[in-house]
Write an enzyme that holds these catalytic residues in place. Structure first.
Site, PDB file in Angstrom:
ATOM      1  N   ASP A 225     -22.542 -24.796  63.767  1.00  0.00           N
ATOM      2  CA  ASP A 225     -22.498 -25.205  62.362  1.00  0.00           C
ATOM      3  C   ASP A 225     -23.188 -24.136  61.533  1.00  0.00           C
ATOM      4  O   ASP A 225     -23.425 -23.031  62.020  1.00  0.00           O
ATOM      5  CB  ASP A 225     -23.177 -26.574  62.186  1.00  0.00           C
ATOM      6  N   HIS A 268     -26.077 -28.461  56.356  1.00  0.00           N
ATOM      7  CA  HIS A 268     -25.174 -29.301  57.126  1.00  0.00           C
ATOM      8  C   HIS A 268     -25.520 -29.337  58.611  1.00  0.00           C
ATOM      9  O   HIS A 268     -25.541 -30.400  59.245  1.00  0.00           O
ATOM     10  CB  HIS A 268     -23.756 -28.772  56.917  1.00  0.00           C
ATOM     11  N   SER A 471     -18.243 -35.606  59.738  1.00  0.00           N
ATOM     12  CA  SER A 471     -19.315 -34.690  60.150  1.00  0.00           C
ATOM     13  C   SER A 471     -20.411 -35.416  60.886  1.00  0.00           C
ATOM     14  O   SER A 471     -21.003 -34.891  61.815  1.00  0.00           O
ATOM     15  CB  SER A 471     -19.936 -34.018  58.929  1.00  0.00           C
TER      16      SER A 471
END
Length: 539
Positions: A225, A268, A471
């Site tokens: 990520d 994230h 996610s």
């Protein structure tokens, strides 16, 4: 129009068209095009006047701009290309279905047949004018090569000519798209039944019960990520083989300054890692709180060679499970007529082969379990070459009432579902959720999703209450796979998939459209049941 063949020569290609209003510039030095030196403006400011920045790739100093309607693009490109601060300026290709920019890098991925002589392979590449940048380790006779600078769109021709050879299996340019995160911008209701703001919530994945058997010790989960805050107390003592495949360093920490812009900086990855493996020592437990974290920062665009290297790094450094909460950009979930819903984005051979290397060679040949977010576009996940890859577990999102999250992607590719956030949407007659989302780890301090507002998490800013999208669902399933492997390390990846699907709870029976095999286009085989999966693995 240029066509790239991401598969073999007998498979269909992807055709792109030159954009009439997009241009790309690459800075001569640094991560961005400079518009001033100190307080002194540069001529570039005028050359880019009126142009809107629509995409940036700071790892290579590339920016894409959209010009106002009616402006002559060729004249603007010539002026920019002549500026000393600019290394290159040129036209941009676009996906004809969506108008999304597609950048070519003058690099090519070429894989010869497995029985080809390596010396012959190198001679063929040299004869095509290509310089070998890397002989990749995840496939036999496979090379990442560079054409001479300013080869331009002729890289498509070179790739096609090589693919026409009987000794070449794959050949395609490195094409870069925007890599979309699968996020939609009390506590851990997804792990156990609880009460949130006085409202009982019972739509969990039965994780707390699984922790009575195992908490994931001995298993390693790789999270690919953006930056991951590996110094967060929830990851202390369990970080192994950290890597930044974009910067080619061993530091996967966030590289930006944080904030609350449209992409929320490098926040994230930390939240995704938290959902999978946070220790629960200070404020948030992951699904597998004793599993090790192998953090891989990938800031490069979709389809980059760095993307392929991420899977190889994970497999070569002991990952048992690989979690990916990203993929092609989603269509608008709230607009059913969005033409983007029908576009097909294939996975490049370079990434596909690296993914298959991890899936087949990882864990001593038993295979890494690879989990992808299905997507947040309310569209077919089958059109996504990443989530739809046969070696991947694609994860949909279900909500805090045990029904579908309004944005979640659908289709045959969906394997299972996992609890995540949701939104009220009156046009779909979709009710409001009971909770703000998933409570998990945030980048520490004011740089994360939560700048220190107790309404958004905790007062210190170390946790967020509003993570979500597929996610969040994907690392939830990655953590569950880690629990399954901790219960029985000898399982193959195929067996782990079978267990997760077989033991999942069929939710929303009235609207789930389950077929005779027990598969729903909304939930796959149902919402993951961690305790049932662990028990099946032990049995």
């Amino acid at each position: 129009m240029p066509t790239a063949y991401f598969g073999r020569a007998d498979e269909p290609g992807s055709t792109f068209e030159p954009s009439d209003d997009l241009l790309v510039v690459r800075a001569a030095t640094g991560p961005a095009v400079p518009r001033q030196r100190g307080s002194v403006p540069l001529p570039l400011r005028d050359l880019l006047a009126g142009a809107v920045l629509v995409q940036a790739h700071p790892e290579v100093g590339v920016e894409v701009y959209r010009l106002p309607p009616g402006q002559p693009i060729a004249e603007r490109i010539r002026a920019l290309d002549a500026a000393p601060e600019i290394r290159f300026a040129g036209r941009v290709l676009a996906d004809p279905a969506t108008g999304e920019p597609v950048l070519y890098t003058e690099n090519l991925f070429v894989k010869f047949t497995d029985d080809a002589d390596p010396a012959h392979c190198r001679a063929v590449l040299a004869g095509a004018g290509l310089r070998i940048r890397e002989q990749v380790g995840y496939a036999a006779n496979a090379y990442f090569t560079a054409a001479p600078e300013r080869t331009g769109q002729r890289v498509f021709t070179i790739a096609a000519e090589l693919l026409a050879r009987p000794d070449v299996e794959y050949s395609h340019p490195e094409l870069i798209r925007r890599r979309a995160r699968k996020t939609i911008a009390p506590q851990q209701w997804h792990l156990r039944a609880t009460t949130v703001d006085g409202t009982p919530v019972n739509a969990h994945a039965n994780v707390e019960a699984a922790h009575a058997v195992t908490r994931g010790a001995g298993i390693t989960v790789a999270v690919i990520d953006d930056g991951i805050d590996i110094d967060h107390p929830e990851f202390a003592g369990r970080v192994v083989a950290p890597r930044d495949v974009t910067a080619d360093t061993d530091d996967p920490r966030p590289k930006d300054q944080g904030g609350t812009g449209p992409d929320y900086g490098d926040n994230h990855g930390t939240a995704c890692a938290g959902v999978a493996v946070a220790a629960g020592s200070a404020g948030a437990s992951g699904v597998a709180p004793e599993a090790a974290l192998l953090p891989i920062r990938l800031a490069s665009g979709l389809g980059s060679q760095a993307e392929a290297r991420a899977f190889q790094w994970a497999a070569d450094h002991g990952a048992d499970v690989i979690s990916c909460s990203w993929g092609p950009a989603d269509g608008a979930w709230y607009r059913p007529s969005d033409p983007a819903h029908q576009r097909v984005v294939p996975i490049p051979a370079s990434t596909g082969l690296a993914l298959e290397y991890a899936a087949n060679s990882g864990r001593g040949g038993r295979g890494c379990v690879i989990v992808f977010a299905a997507g947040n576009g309310n569209e077919p996940a089958d059109n996504d070459g990443y989530a739809g890859h046969p070696a991947v577990l694609a994860v949909a999102a279900c909500n805090d009432t045990g029904t579908r999250s309004v944005y979640s992607d659908t289709g045959a590719a969906v394997a299972v579902a996992f609890p995540s956030n949701d939104f009220e949407h009156a046009p779909f007659r979709h009710p409001a959720p009971l909770t703000p989302g998933i409570w998990t780890v945030d980048r520490r301090g004011r740089r994360g999703y939560n700048p220190g507002d107790p309404a958004l998490g905790d007062a210190a800013g170390d946790y967020t209450a509003e993570f979500g999208g597929t996610s969040s669902a994907a690392p939830g399933v990655a953590g569950t796979a880690a629990l399954v492997l901790a219960a029985n390390p000898g399982l193959t990846r195929a067996r782990v998939r079978e267990i997760l699907q077989r033991t999942a709870d069929r939710i929303d029976e009235a609207n789930g459209n389950y077929d005779a095999s027990g598969h729903s286009p909304w939930y796959g085989h149902g919402r993951v049941n961690a305790r049932a999966a662990v028990d099946a693995a032990r049995g």
